[in-house]
Design a protein around this motif. Structure first.
Motif, PDB file in Angstrom:
ATOM      1  N   HIS A 185       0.848  -1.189   0.000  1.00 50.21           N
ATOM      2  CA  HIS A 185       0.000   0.000   0.000  1.00 50.21           C
ATOM      3  C   HIS A 185       0.888   1.245   0.000  1.00 50.21           C
ATOM      4  O   HIS A 185       1.879   1.308   0.730  1.00 50.21           O
ATOM      5  CB  HIS A 185      -0.910   0.016   1.230  1.00 50.21           C
ATOM      6  CG  HIS A 185      -1.864  -1.136   1.295  1.00 50.21           C
ATOM      7  ND1 HIS A 185      -3.155  -1.068   0.814  1.00 50.21           N
ATOM      8  CD2 HIS A 185      -1.700  -2.403   1.760  1.00 50.21           C
ATOM      9  CE1 HIS A 185      -3.753  -2.231   0.995  1.00 50.21           C
ATOM     10  NE2 HIS A 185      -2.891  -3.061   1.565  1.00 50.21           N
ATOM     11  N   GLU A 186       0.520   2.225  -0.819  1.00 49.58           N
ATOM     12  CA  GLU A 186       1.262   3.484  -0.853  1.00 49.58           C
ATOM     13  C   GLU A 186       1.091   4.220   0.479  1.00 49.58           C
ATOM     14  O   GLU A 186       0.000   4.231   1.057  1.00 49.58           O
ATOM     15  CB  GLU A 186       0.743   4.371  -1.988  1.00 49.58           C
ATOM     16  CG  GLU A 186       0.928   3.789  -3.382  1.00 49.58           C
ATOM     17  CD  GLU A 186       2.369   3.830  -3.850  1.00 49.58           C
ATOM     18  OE1 GLU A 186       3.125   4.693  -3.343  1.00 49.58           O
ATOM     19  OE2 GLU A 186       2.744   3.012  -4.700  1.00 49.58           O
ATOM     20  N   ILE A 187       2.179   4.824   0.953  1.00 49.81           N
ATOM     21  CA  ILE A 187       2.114   5.550   2.221  1.00 49.81           C
ATOM     22  C   ILE A 187       2.845   6.882   2.110  1.00 49.81           C
ATOM     23  O   ILE A 187       3.867   6.993   1.414  1.00 49.81           O
ATOM     24  CB  ILE A 187       2.697   4.709   3.384  1.00 49.81           C
ATOM     25  CG1 ILE A 187       2.470   5.414   4.725  1.00 49.81           C
ATOM     26  CG2 ILE A 187       4.174   4.400   3.170  1.00 49.81           C
ATOM     27  CD1 ILE A 187       2.735   4.533   5.927  1.00 49.81           C
ATOM     28  N   LYS A 188       2.285   7.888   2.775  1.00 47.26           N
ATOM     29  CA  LYS A 188       2.940   9.200   2.893  1.00 47.26           C
ATOM     30  C   LYS A 188       2.744   9.694   4.323  1.00 47.26           C
ATOM     31  O   LYS A 188       1.631   9.655   4.850  1.00 47.26           O
ATOM     32  CB  LYS A 188       2.353  10.209   1.903  1.00 47.26           C
ATOM     33  CG  LYS A 188       2.972  11.604   2.034  1.00 47.26           C
ATOM     34  CD  LYS A 188       2.508  12.542   0.925  1.00 47.26           C
ATOM     35  CE  LYS A 188       1.065  12.951   1.084  1.00 47.26           C
ATOM     36  NZ  LYS A 188       0.668  14.007   0.113  1.00 47.26           N
ATOM     37  N   ILE A 189       3.833  10.118   4.950  1.00 47.83           N
ATOM     38  CA  ILE A 189       3.788  10.696   6.296  1.00 47.83           C
ATOM     39  C   ILE A 189       4.346  12.108   6.197  1.00 47.83           C
ATOM     40  O   ILE A 189       5.413  12.316   5.602  1.00 47.83           O
ATOM     41  CB  ILE A 189       4.626   9.870   7.293  1.00 47.83           C
ATOM     42  CG1 ILE A 189       4.162   8.412   7.306  1.00 47.83           C
ATOM     43  CG2 ILE A 189       4.545  10.470   8.694  1.00 47.83           C
ATOM     44  CD1 ILE A 189       5.095   7.475   8.051  1.00 47.83           C
ATOM     45  N   GLU A 190       3.623  13.074   6.766  1.00 51.19           N
ATOM     46  CA  GLU A 190       4.071  14.466   6.753  1.00 51.19           C
ATOM     47  C   GLU A 190       4.275  14.957   8.186  1.00 51.19           C
ATOM     48  O   GLU A 190       3.552  14.548   9.100  1.00 51.19           O
ATOM     49  CB  GLU A 190       3.047  15.353   6.047  1.00 51.19           C
ATOM     50  CG  GLU A 190       2.892  15.063   4.566  1.00 51.19           C
ATOM     51  CD  GLU A 190       1.858  15.966   3.920  1.00 51.19           C
ATOM     52  OE1 GLU A 190       2.221  16.715   3.001  1.00 51.19           O
ATOM     53  OE2 GLU A 190       0.689  15.930   4.365  1.00 51.19           O
ATOM     54  N   PHE A 191       5.241  15.848   8.339  1.00 52.84           N
ATOM     55  CA  PHE A 191       5.568  16.393   9.654  1.00 52.84           C
ATOM     56  C   PHE A 191       6.124  17.801   9.478  1.00 52.84           C
ATOM     57  O   PHE A 191       6.871  18.060   8.526  1.00 52.84           O
ATOM     58  CB  PHE A 191       6.612  15.496  10.330  1.00 52.84           C
ATOM     59  CG  PHE A 191       7.319  16.119  11.498  1.00 52.84           C
ATOM     60  CD1 PHE A 191       6.663  16.352  12.696  1.00 52.84           C
ATOM     61  CD2 PHE A 191       8.656  16.481  11.396  1.00 52.84           C
ATOM     62  CE1 PHE A 191       7.322  16.935  13.777  1.00 52.84           C
ATOM     63  CE2 PHE A 191       9.329  17.060  12.465  1.00 52.84           C
ATOM     64  CZ  PHE A 191       8.657  17.288  13.662  1.00 52.84           C
TER      65      PHE A 191
END
Length: 223
Positions: A185-191
Motif C-alpha cells: 500500500h502506498e504511504i505518505k507521512i508528513e511532519f
C-alpha cells in the motif's frame, strides 16, 4: 487414408505444428524441426524444444516477479525542506522547490529533541515528507498513530488515516481503524516543526500486533 509419402521429387508432406507456429506444409529434407513417424504423425524433436519452451515460460513469469521485487528498497524516502519564517500549519511546498536534504529512513521513530534533526543541520522551521510502501502481511483492521512535536499526518493509498496537525508539544493521536488487505500500500507521512523541540513517531496496532512503532521490515521505497 494413408499419409502421402515423400517421393524423389521432394513432394511436400503436410506438417502442422502443435503449437500453431506453422500452418504451411513443409518438406522434411529442408530442415523441418518436427520428427515425422512412419505413420505420418508429428512430434517435437527429441523433447528439447518442449524443455526450452518451458524454461522460456518460467524465465518470463519468475523473471518478471523478480524485476517487480527489485524495484523496492528498504526504508522510506525522506525529503526535508527548510523554510524562512514561522510555520504554523501545513506549508505549501512549490513543485520546483528542491529538498534541503534527501535521505532514507528505515523507520519514523524520532524522540523529541532541540538539537538539529537527524541527518540535517535544521533545528526549526522545516517540513518533512516520507513516502514509499507499507507491506501488510494479513487482512485485518489496523489503527495507526502519530506522536509528534509539532504537526503530523499519515496517508495510506491517498486517504488520510491520522491527522495530528497544529502547534503542540510531543502529542499522540490515533486515527480511526482502517481495513487493509494483505499486500503493498502506498504511504505518505508528513511532519512540520515550527520552533522548540521536534520529534515524530509512527505507530500501529492490530489483532496480534501490540501497539508499537511500525517496524522497518514493512517499510520500503521505490528505487
Amino acid at each position: 487414408m494413408r499419409p502421402e509419402a515423400e517421393g524423389s521429387e521432394g513432394r511436400r508432406r503436410p506438417c502442422f505444428h502443435p503449437l500453431g507456429c506453422c500452418h504451411q506444409p513443409c518438406v522434411r529434407r529442408q530442415g523441418c524441426n518436427l520428427r515425422h513417424g512412419k505413420s505420418g504423425g508429428q512430434r517435437l524433436g527429441g523433447g528439447a524444444d518442449m524443455r526450452g519452451l518451458k524454461l522460456f515460460f518460467l524465465a518470463v513469469v519468475f523473471g518478471g516477479v523478480g524485476l517487480m521485487a527489485a524495484e523496492l528498497a528498504p526504508g522510506l524516502k525522506c525529503e526535508v525542506f527548510g523554510f524562512d519564517g514561522a510555520i504554523e500549519d501545513w506549508p505549501t511546498v512549490p513543485a520546483d522547490k528542491a529538498p534541503t536534504v534527501t535521505k532514507v529512513d528505515v523507520q519514523v521513530n524520532f524522540e523529541s529533541t532541540e538539537d538539529a534533526w537527524p541527518g540535517t543541520q535544521l533545528t526549526d522551521q522545516f517540513y518533512i515528507r516520507w513516502t514509499g510502501v507499507i507491506k501488510i502481511e494479513k487482512d485485518a483492521k489496523y489503527t495507526f498513530y502519530t506522536e509528534s512535536d509539532d504537526g503530523s499526518r499519515v496517508f495510506i493509498d491517498g486517504k488520510c488515516v491520522v491527522d495530528n496537525g497544529g502547534l503542540h508539544g510531543m502529542e499522540e493521536k490515533a486515527g480511526d481503524p482502517v481495513e487493509l488487505k494483505a499486500g503493498e500500500h502506498e504511504i505518505k507521512i508528513e511532519f512540520f516543526e515550527n520552533g522548540g523541540g521536534a520529534g515524530c513517531k509512527f505507530l500501529w496496532e492490530a489483532e496480534g500486533i501490540t501497539k508499537d512503532a511500525v517496524p522497518a521490515k514493512v517499510l520500503f521505497h521505490k528505487k
